[in-house]
Design a protein around this motif. Sequence first.
Motif, mmCIF file in Angstrom:
data_model
loop_
_atom_site.group_PDB
_atom_site.id
_atom_site.type_symbol
_atom_site.label_atom_id
_atom_site.label_comp_id
_atom_site.label_asym_id
_atom_site.label_seq_id
_atom_site.Cartn_x
_atom_site.Cartn_y
_atom_site.Cartn_z
ATOM 1 N N TRP A 118 -1.799 -7.693 -7.940
ATOM 2 C CA TRP A 118 -2.091 -7.594 -9.371
ATOM 3 C C TRP A 118 -0.891 -7.976 -10.226
ATOM 4 N N THR A 178 3.323 -1.257 -5.654
ATOM 5 C CA THR A 178 2.131 -0.900 -4.888
ATOM 6 C C THR A 178 0.893 -1.455 -5.590
ATOM 7 N N GLU A 179 0.011 -2.068 -4.815
ATOM 8 C CA GLU A 179 -1.222 -2.617 -5.383
ATOM 9 C C GLU A 179 -2.455 -1.825 -4.963
ATOM 10 N N THR A 180 -2.374 -1.100 -3.847
ATOM 11 C CA THR A 180 -3.509 -0.303 -3.385
ATOM 12 C C THR A 180 -3.043 1.078 -2.957
ATOM 13 N N CYS A 232 -2.316 2.949 -16.504
ATOM 14 C CA CYS A 232 -2.714 2.105 -15.383
ATOM 15 C C CYS A 232 -4.231 2.152 -15.216
ATOM 16 N N THR A 269 5.552 -3.306 -12.975
ATOM 17 C CA THR A 269 4.329 -3.782 -12.322
ATOM 18 C C THR A 269 4.439 -5.216 -11.841
ATOM 19 N N LEU A 306 -1.984 8.324 -12.995
ATOM 20 C CA LEU A 306 -1.939 6.873 -13.173
ATOM 21 C C LEU A 306 -2.516 6.470 -14.529
ATOM 22 N N HIS A 318 0.830 -1.204 0.000
ATOM 23 C CA HIS A 318 0.000 0.000 0.000
ATOM 24 C C HIS A 318 0.862 1.249 0.000
ATOM 25 N N ILE A 325 -4.501 -0.778 -10.230
ATOM 26 C CA ILE A 325 -4.334 -0.338 -8.848
ATOM 27 C C ILE A 325 -5.705 -0.119 -8.220
ATOM 28 N N ASN A 326 -5.822 -0.472 -6.946
ATOM 29 C CA ASN A 326 -7.033 -0.204 -6.169
ATOM 30 C C ASN A 326 -6.891 1.153 -5.484
ATOM 31 N N LYS A 339 3.726 2.112 -8.558
ATOM 32 C CA LYS A 339 2.861 1.190 -9.282
ATOM 33 C C LYS A 339 3.447 0.774 -10.627
#
Length: 412
Positions: free
Chosen positions: A308, A255-257, A281, A249, A276, A225, A313-314, A245
């Motif tokens: 991911w 970073t995923e979130t 992204c 990747t 992003l 995060h 990205i969340n 991110k």
Amino acid sequence: MIALGDGAKRAQRVVQRSPHAMRQTALKAAAVALRGISVDLLKANAADVAQAREMGKDDAFIDRLALDEGRIEGMAKSLEAIAARPDPLGAIDQSWAREDGMRFERARVPLGVIAVIFESRPNVAADAAGLCLKAGNATILRGGSESRRSVEMILSAMQKGLEQAGLPMEAVNIVPTQDRDAVGELFRMTEHIDLLIPRGGRSLVARVQEESRVPVLGHLMGVNHSYVHASADLEMAKAVVVNAKMRRTGVCGATETLLIDEAVAAKYLPPLVKALSDAQCRVRGDAAAKAICPDIEPASDEDWDTEWLDAVINVRVVDGLDAALAHIDRHGSGHTECIIASDQAAADRFLSEVDAAIVMHNASTQFADGGEFGFGAEIGIATGRLHARGPVGAEHLTSYHYRVRGSGHIRP
């Protein structure tokens, strides 16, 4: 497999007793050999990549598998960086004396024979073998079938380095078959293997931890995060988050979130999403994020626990630091977490309270590897709490013993 283990044990004893200069020579010669086979290695890797594409592997997998001249040079430089670091063997990290003159020391010693099971990334072969050799260990490598040709070429360079240094080539070897039963055999070779390190996805690591009788150094996935605190500088946040991110990747430090503080979400989230999106992204958000940026995709409950390894990205809007910490406690994998903040007190609290192997302040999570920490390279990011945690370099591939020096002391 037993013959492979016997050879590794014999070689490890020789490596353990070898002068540091001899191990340095082997690492430097392996780097030269790696550069010398770069053309053939690229051809072998191209064949591996073509096979992986035929098998339907996704782009993230292909990115981890593929080599180019820059990545080969990176492997060579890592071997040279490992060679340049101090010798971890024999280092005295504690010493004391009793009133009667008896002296005690705690000194670093090798772990022994280390087996490394990995999937698609060929550079793991060079990094693992180099770090193990530096620390006086022997290595048994078992890569995935998709990287077989590349790993065999890298092994040839490592063994050429050993040969030029006068060290046994059995100090670095690979499992000579892709038969899955051979992996199961590694799990049972307690008389030959002292540590097993899995490098790969959740299913591989879970299988190793569940089935192995050999001690395991766990490397779990990176559900990482980046938290943009209310005090964050927006331009810094954009630069750090996009790099964290999108730089690569498919690495475990990505970073995923993205967590963003509710106090600044209305102002900060649109330019962050644009940055992003401009970097190609895909952005998936919770209801609060979608209310601010309606064009982003909705995030599902499963997304918050997803690594991911892709350009996705969340985004979640959180009500301050406590909510960010609670989200990370629930969904983080214990790998790498970052806060972007100007408020030093908030940053200090984040650094002290987040339970992860690596915790960062105002820095991209992509720095989560041993080369960036100054270890030369890494054999993985250990996410457990025993023996080693975080980037595992050569010094972390040692144990210790105690040396006691007396002058005829007897115990009454």
